[in-house]
Design a protein around this motif. Structure first.
Motif, PDB file in Angstrom:
ATOM      1  N   ARG A 261       0.717  -1.139   0.092  1.00  0.00           N
ATOM      2  CA  ARG A 261       0.146   0.055  -0.092  1.00  0.00           C
ATOM      3  C   ARG A 261       0.979   1.211  -0.035  1.00  0.00           C
ATOM      4  N   HIS A 262       2.048   1.240   0.741  1.00  0.00           N
ATOM      5  CA  HIS A 262       2.810   2.558   0.759  1.00  0.00           C
ATOM      6  C   HIS A 262       3.465   2.646  -0.519  1.00  0.00           C
ATOM      7  N   ILE A 263       3.503   3.695  -1.214  1.00  0.00           N
ATOM      8  CA  ILE A 263       4.160   4.213  -2.333  1.00  0.00           C
ATOM      9  C   ILE A 263       5.237   4.525  -2.236  1.00  0.00           C
ATOM     10  N   SER A 264       6.333   4.174  -3.002  1.00  0.00           N
ATOM     11  CA  SER A 264       7.568   4.597  -2.975  1.00  0.00           C
ATOM     12  C   SER A 264       8.259   4.609  -4.125  1.00  0.00           C
ATOM     13  N   TYR A 265       9.347   5.224  -4.562  1.00  0.00           N
ATOM     14  CA  TYR A 265       9.917   5.172  -5.857  1.00  0.00           C
ATOM     15  C   TYR A 265      11.362   4.386  -5.753  1.00  0.00           C
ATOM     16  N   GLU A 266      11.060   3.089  -6.331  1.00  0.00           N
ATOM     17  CA  GLU A 266      12.313   2.145  -5.964  1.00  0.00           C
ATOM     18  C   GLU A 266      12.255   1.329  -7.055  1.00  0.00           C
ATOM     19  N   PRO A 267      12.777   1.833  -8.403  1.00  0.00           N
ATOM     20  CA  PRO A 267      12.679   1.018  -9.858  1.00  0.00           C
ATOM     21  C   PRO A 267      13.379  -0.313  -9.653  1.00  0.00           C
ATOM     22  N   ALA A 268      14.292  -0.525  -9.049  1.00  0.00           N
ATOM     23  CA  ALA A 268      14.931  -1.755  -9.165  1.00  0.00           C
ATOM     24  C   ALA A 268      13.978  -2.938  -8.499  1.00  0.00           C
ATOM     25  N   GLY A 297       1.071   6.420   2.125  1.00  0.00           N
ATOM     26  CA  GLY A 297       0.609   5.035   2.409  1.00  0.00           C
ATOM     27  C   GLY A 297      -1.082   5.159   1.780  1.00  0.00           C
ATOM     28  N   ARG A 298      -1.178   6.203   0.822  1.00  0.00           N
ATOM     29  CA  ARG A 298      -2.620   6.447   0.497  1.00  0.00           C
ATOM     30  C   ARG A 298      -2.766   5.153  -0.581  1.00  0.00           C
ATOM     31  N   GLY A 299      -1.845   4.367  -1.232  1.00  0.00           N
ATOM     32  CA  GLY A 299      -1.929   3.226  -1.858  1.00  0.00           C
ATOM     33  C   GLY A 299      -2.100   3.452  -3.329  1.00  0.00           C
ATOM     34  N   ALA A 300      -2.507   2.381  -4.306  1.00  0.00           N
ATOM     35  CA  ALA A 300      -2.576   2.317  -5.649  1.00  0.00           C
ATOM     36  C   ALA A 300      -3.651   3.250  -6.291  1.00  0.00           C
ATOM     37  N   ALA A 301      -4.709   3.137  -5.849  1.00  0.00           N
ATOM     38  CA  ALA A 301      -5.808   3.986  -6.257  1.00  0.00           C
ATOM     39  C   ALA A 301      -5.560   5.430  -6.242  1.00  0.00           C
ATOM     40  N   ALA A 302      -4.840   5.883  -5.062  1.00  0.00           N
ATOM     41  CA  ALA A 302      -4.457   7.466  -5.101  1.00  0.00           C
ATOM     42  C   ALA A 302      -3.293   7.785  -5.944  1.00  0.00           C
ATOM     43  N   LEU A 303      -2.493   6.727  -6.263  1.00  0.00           N
ATOM     44  CA  LEU A 303      -1.571   6.960  -7.228  1.00  0.00           C
ATOM     45  C   LEU A 303      -1.838   7.053  -8.632  1.00  0.00           C
ATOM     46  N   LYS A 304      -2.650   6.102  -9.080  1.00  0.00           N
ATOM     47  CA  LYS A 304      -3.330   6.030 -10.300  1.00  0.00           C
ATOM     48  C   LYS A 304      -3.994   7.467 -10.616  1.00  0.00           C
ATOM     49  N   GLU A 305      -4.719   7.867  -9.511  1.00  0.00           N
ATOM     50  CA  GLU A 305      -5.485   8.981  -9.701  1.00  0.00           C
ATOM     51  C   GLU A 305      -4.626  10.254  -9.967  1.00  0.00           C
TER      52      GLU A 305
END
Length: 362
Positions: A261-268, A297-305
């Motif tokens: 759920r937690h969004i992070s920027y970790e390309p590898a 921690g807002r999750g994939a739905a918030a990321l996609k929005e």
């Protein structure tokens, strides 16, 4: 004109790092003296362009054009035939490419947009160029191997096999001395440099007939498609520039993420999530790590929005311009006619010089 730098282009000791250093020096020269450079770049007309193309190449073309670099953009319609039995909807695809170019800011007054098939003198260069490269050298080209593998055909055409030599004709007909490429295209460019060097040595008598073009390495990040693999027209996983806002939203909603759920920027370790974060960051002009931190921690739905809003806002003016240009197909055809005329004049001059140099001007 070959650009002389204080960086050894061919040193085998550190490979790519040498090319990277040379590319960095060239970038500085482009800013200081853009008039020294002529760039050749282009696309195959196999479908509409997408965000991977935009952030990978289109944005950079407009940047170089606006700096004052002479730009030639080839629509490589003959090269569609390398791995396809029939060039379906070719006219539509060619015109769609022109629409995409105009929409993103390629200016036909400052850039020459032309098609492969309309320039006979360019294609005639392929014959002497093939005499300067061996079958073994063509067969070792890793990009050709990859193209052959992706074609999923039991056998390949001669056009596919000679693709690097044809690309050399594309670059050298206009004596381009700078070619923006990704690292995977370096072997193709090295074939071009080899052909130029051998032609000058065999026929030039000490004169430089063709420059040995340099690579301007792209720093563009890799954007994944909605299925988590490389964004590609053929895989149906791309966010197309010409898509509507609703179509874009649906594509992004279907994008693959992961279970965290937690969004992070970790390309590898989190490539799918990181690609979405990167896409939002590119459209927002922000650092991807900041975008990820804001989402927390807002999750994939918030990321996609967030991604959907950023992409649609970024593409809105591009789509508006595209819709306006699409209303006048006559203008699109005029852009091609004018570009073909300019490119043909360049190619005819080069072919005459080549024939004269080879003592074949009768």
């Amino acid at each position: 004109m070959t650009i002389d730098l204080d960086v050894d282009h061919s040193s085998p000791s550190d490979g790519l790092s040498t090319v990277q250093r040379r590319s960095a020096v060239l970038e500085e020269l482009v800013h200081r003296d853009p008039g020294r450079f002529r760039v050749l770049t282009g696309d195959r007309p196999t479908g509409r362009l997408h965000l991977g193309h935009y952030f990978g190449t289109l944005h950079n073309r407009v940047r170089l054009q606006n700096l004052g670099v002479e730009m030639l953009v080839i629509i490589a319609d003959y090269q569609v035939l390398t791995d396809r039995d029939v060039a379906d909807r070719l006219t539509e695809h060619v015109e769609d490419l022109v629409l995409d170019y105009l929409a993103v800011g390629v200016d036909p007054q400052r850039a020459t947009i032309f098609t492969h098939s309309a320039i006979p003198a360019l294609n005639q260069l392929l014959l002497p160029f093939l005499s300067l490269i061996t079958v073994a050298e063509l067969g070792r080209n890793p990009t050709v191997k990859e193209e052959i593998a992706q074609s999923q055909q039991s056998s390949v055409s001669g056009l596919m096999f000679t693709y690097p030599a044809h690309q050399a004709a594309d670059i050298l007909f206009c004596k381009a001395n700078l070619v923006p490429v990704g690292q995977d295209q370096l072997p193709h460019l090295e074939v071009t440099r080899t052909i130029a060097r051998r032609f000058n040595s065999r026929y030039g008598g000490g004169l430089e007939i063709f420059p040995e073009p340099d690579a301007l390495l792209s720093a563009a990040p890799l954007l994944l498609g909605t299925d988590g693999t490389k964004m590609s027209k053929s895989r149906g996983n791309a966010i197309v520039l010409a898509s509507s806002a609703d179509e874009t939203a649906r594509s992004i909603r279907s994008a693959k993420t992961d279970s965290h759920r937690h969004i992070s920027y970790e390309p590898a370790t989190r490539p799918e999530v990181s690609s979405l974060v990167l896409l939002a960051a590119l459209c927002l002009g922000r650092d991807p790590r900041q975008v990820a931190e804001d989402l927390g921690g807002r999750g994939a739905a918030a990321l996609k929005e967030t991604v959907t809003e950023a992409v649609n806002a970024y593409l809105a003016p591009i789509r508006e311009r595209r819709a306006l240009y699409a209303q006048d197909r006559g203008h699109i055809r005029k852009v091609l006619r004018d570009g073909n005329e300019r490119a043909a004049a360049i190619a005819n001059t080069t072919l005459t010089e080549v024939r004269s140099t080879m003592n074949a001007l009768y």
